[in-house]
Design a protein around this motif. Structure first.
Motif, PDB file in Angstrom:
ATOM      1  N   ASN A  42       0.842  -1.203   0.000  1.00 33.50           N
ATOM      2  CA  ASN A  42       0.000   0.000   0.000  1.00 33.50           C
ATOM      3  C   ASN A  42       0.880   1.256   0.000  1.00 33.50           C
ATOM      4  N   GLY A  43       0.560   2.156  -0.936  1.00 29.66           N
ATOM      5  CA  GLY A  43       1.316   3.400  -1.026  1.00 29.66           C
ATOM      6  C   GLY A  43       2.636   3.299  -1.771  1.00 29.66           C
ATOM      7  N   GLU A  44       2.988   2.103  -2.223  1.00 27.70           N
ATOM      8  CA  GLU A  44       4.273   1.906  -2.920  1.00 27.70           C
ATOM      9  C   GLU A  44       4.163   2.365  -4.374  1.00 27.70           C
ATOM     10  N   HIS A  45       5.217   3.045  -4.872  1.00 25.67           N
ATOM     11  CA  HIS A  45       5.275   3.504  -6.255  1.00 25.67           C
ATOM     12  C   HIS A  45       6.587   3.041  -6.884  1.00 25.67           C
ATOM     13  N   LEU A  46       6.554   2.718  -8.183  1.00 20.03           N
ATOM     14  CA  LEU A  46       7.769   2.353  -8.919  1.00 20.03           C
ATOM     15  C   LEU A  46       7.986   3.396 -10.022  1.00 20.03           C
ATOM     16  N   GLU A  47       8.475   4.559  -9.624  1.00 13.85           N
ATOM     17  CA  GLU A  47       8.558   5.686 -10.549  1.00 13.85           C
ATOM     18  C   GLU A  47       9.602   5.511 -11.638  1.00 13.85           C
ATOM     19  N   ASP A  48      10.518   4.557 -11.457  1.00 15.36           N
ATOM     20  CA  ASP A  48      11.535   4.325 -12.481  1.00 15.36           C
ATOM     21  C   ASP A  48      11.091   3.283 -13.512  1.00 15.36           C
ATOM     22  N   VAL A  49       9.844   2.781 -13.374  1.00 17.12           N
ATOM     23  CA  VAL A  49       9.299   1.788 -14.303  1.00 17.12           C
ATOM     24  C   VAL A  49       8.295   2.473 -15.225  1.00 17.12           C
ATOM     25  N   SER A  50       8.355   2.160 -16.521  1.00 17.88           N
ATOM     26  CA  SER A  50       7.397   2.726 -17.485  1.00 17.88           C
ATOM     27  C   SER A  50       6.564   1.598 -18.099  1.00 17.88           C
ATOM     28  N   VAL A  51       5.253   1.755 -18.029  1.00 19.80           N
ATOM     29  CA  VAL A  51       4.312   0.747 -18.547  1.00 19.80           C
ATOM     30  C   VAL A  51       3.284   1.455 -19.417  1.00 19.80           C
TER      31      VAL A  51
END
Length: 533
Positions: free
Chosen positions: A47-56
């Protein structure tokens, strides 16, 4: 808003884009993951986790839109029965705030969009995508039917369906409820009612299972003509058409049986066909065009086919229900409690004439083809107030009595076996019971699902049977079979003995059972409908 005005406003927006040199219908958007794949890959995030270095990159249809000010817009993005939340935040966008606000004010429910962004979960644990670029790929120009709430659209979790094959459905949860609209506008039905999508996925699973099953038994899948000089292989009224180039009257096929048996004669010892048949009749369990599977197997009789049928259907149910032989079905409408149908093999077998005599207290004359038997059965129908439309042939009268007394007892799968010769012109005579044939019909939930028999391979007897059918046609029975001379000639080359077994299954009716559908229109994507007035 007036739906007509809504459409006009959207068309004006498109026209404006075109005059500005923009293409409102891009030719290509590269999708890196489907929504299903996205859920599988990133659903385990915290919960609340983001993967800002991943592009989808995802694409789908917008089914809900919720604004939280000018800089934050939430969407529900749907595709192939799954949903993911889109959190469009101006801070992450490649547009400035003014562009962002203007662009998202023009995104409407029903639009198909392409999104490139990074995965993450909201603080409440909802899997989302956070867009950097957001493109409109195809505009929905018509106003979508409204949902009662976002919760209704969410269906709790679209990745894990609420409904699974073999369990009761609940059409009350449908967003689009009107049956007439649903059947005529199937694209809208599929868009809005997720369980409908699952019905047709299950239909595909049924057909795939049959193909795998028959492939494992070394059957060849073949195709035979849908238009023939004579519509043979079943008792029904065919549709008639005309071939202008050849100036020929042709009939749409009512069964592929005769052509498939010619292939057996030719040396293809195990063949099957899954395809459309056509004949008059429309009600809750009949559509003018419908789908069947028929197979023909050299050196097999109707006893072998009963075992194959048990293996196929019990195995299919067990696979679709993830391990159970039992399904729930609303036999009396969705407002009643569902019944349980048990496909555990072996299936019950009942002898048609013996059981009919026992249940109805009858003593049918041994020569069933005699005038005496015909009069006896007319009197029996009169006694039990069973209506039989003219002509009152012995075959029709028997069929009505069997429907009244025997079929009503067939909730779990039951084989009704050993039909009289007069009801079965293509079936081989019974080896020990004169006047009967080695035939069975499988009934489930009181409806015929399967029909099979040891095939008649004596061409002399076959011609005699066709001649008897011709008498019925001359007396007004337009469903009696016609003489097919080319088929009889093929039999003269020899249909393999020990006998060939022939088998037919109604795909639509089986799908009705396994999807808890009470109307055949629910399991046919584009059912026959009367013209709108």
């Amino acid at each position: 808003m007036d739906p007509t005005q809504y459409r006009e406003n959207r068309l004006k927006c498109l026209a404006t884009e075109k005059t500005e040199g923009k293409n409102p219908y891009p030719h290509k958007f590269v999708v890196s993951l489907s929504i299903n794949e996205y859920i599988d890959k990133y659903g385990g995030m915290g919960n609340g986790e983001h993967l800002e270095d991943v592009s989808v990159s995802l694409a789908g249809r917008i089914m809900q839109k919720r604004s939280s000010g000018a800089k934050l817009v939430f969407y529900d993005l749907h595709d192939d029965g799954s949903k993911v939340q889109v959190m469009a935040d101006a801070r992450n966008s490649d547009m400035d705030e003014a562009e962002f606000s203007k662009f998202h004010s023009n995104v409407k429910r029903g639009d198909i969009v392409g999104i490139t962004g990074f995965p993450g979960k909201s603080k409440r644990g909802e899997l989302s995508i956070f867009p950097k670029t957001f493109k409109l790929l195809s505009h929905c120009l018509l106003m979508m039917p409204k949902q009662k709430s976002a919760a209704a659209a969410d269906n709790a979790n679209l990745k894990k369906q609420v409904w699974t094959p073999g369990s009761p459905r609940n059409p009350e949860t449908y967003i689009l409820k009107d049956q007439e609209t649903r059947y005529r506008l199937r694209h809208l039905d599929l868009m809005l009612n997720n369980e409908v999508r699952e019905i047709f996925k299950t239909r595909c699973e049924i057909i795939w299972y049959i193909r795998r099953f028959l492939k494992d038994l070394r059957f060849l899948e073949v195709e035979t003509p849908m238009m023939n000089m004579i519509a043979g292989g079943a008792a029904a009224r065919p549709f008639v058409t005309h071939h202008n180039e050849l100036n020929m009257r042709l009939s749409m096929r009512i069964a592929p049986e005769l052509n498939l048996k010619k292939l057996i004669v030719g040396g293809l010892s195990r063949v099957y066909e899954i395809g459309k048949q056509f004949y008059e009749g429309i009600d809750l369990t009949h559509n003018p065009e419908f789908t069947t599977c028929e197979f023909y197997m050299a050196y097999a009789d109707y006893n072998d086919l009963m075992e194959i049928t048990e293996q196929m259907l019990s195995g299919m149910v067990k696979e679709l229900t993830n391990g159970s032989y039992k399904i729930k079905y609303h036999a009396n409408g969705i407002d009643k409690d569902p019944i349980e149908i048990d496909f555990t093999p072996p299936f019950r077998r009942i002898d048609m004439i013996e059981e009919l005599e026992k249940m109805a207290g009858l003593s049918i004359p041994k020569d069933i083809s005699s005038e005496e038997a015909n009069k006896y059965l007319k009197d029996a129908c009169l006694k039990f107030d069973i209506k039989c439309r003219p002509p009152e042939t012995t075959a029709r009268l028997l069929d009505k009595l069997v429907g009244h007394f025997l079929e009503e007892t067939c909730v779990n799968p039951v084989f009704i076996i050993n039909h009289p010769e007069i009801m079965s012109p293509l079936a081989k005579w019974h080896r020990s019971k004169p006047g009967l044939t080695e035939r069975f019909e499988l009934f489930i939930n009181k409806f015929e699902v399967c029909n099979a028999y040891t095939e008649l391979n004596d061409p002399v007897v076959q011609r005699q049977r066709f001649a008897e059918q011709l008498k019925d046609r001359q007396s007004g029975d337009d469903e009696a079979m016609a003489l097919d001379e080319t088929f009889c000639t093929a039999l003269e080359y020899g249909l393999p003995p020990p006998p060939t077994g022939g088998w037919g299954l109604g795909i639509d009716r089986l799908t009705m059972l396994l999807t808890d559908s009470q109307n055949i229109k629910e399991v046919i994507l584009f059912p026959a409908m009367k013209p709108q007035e």
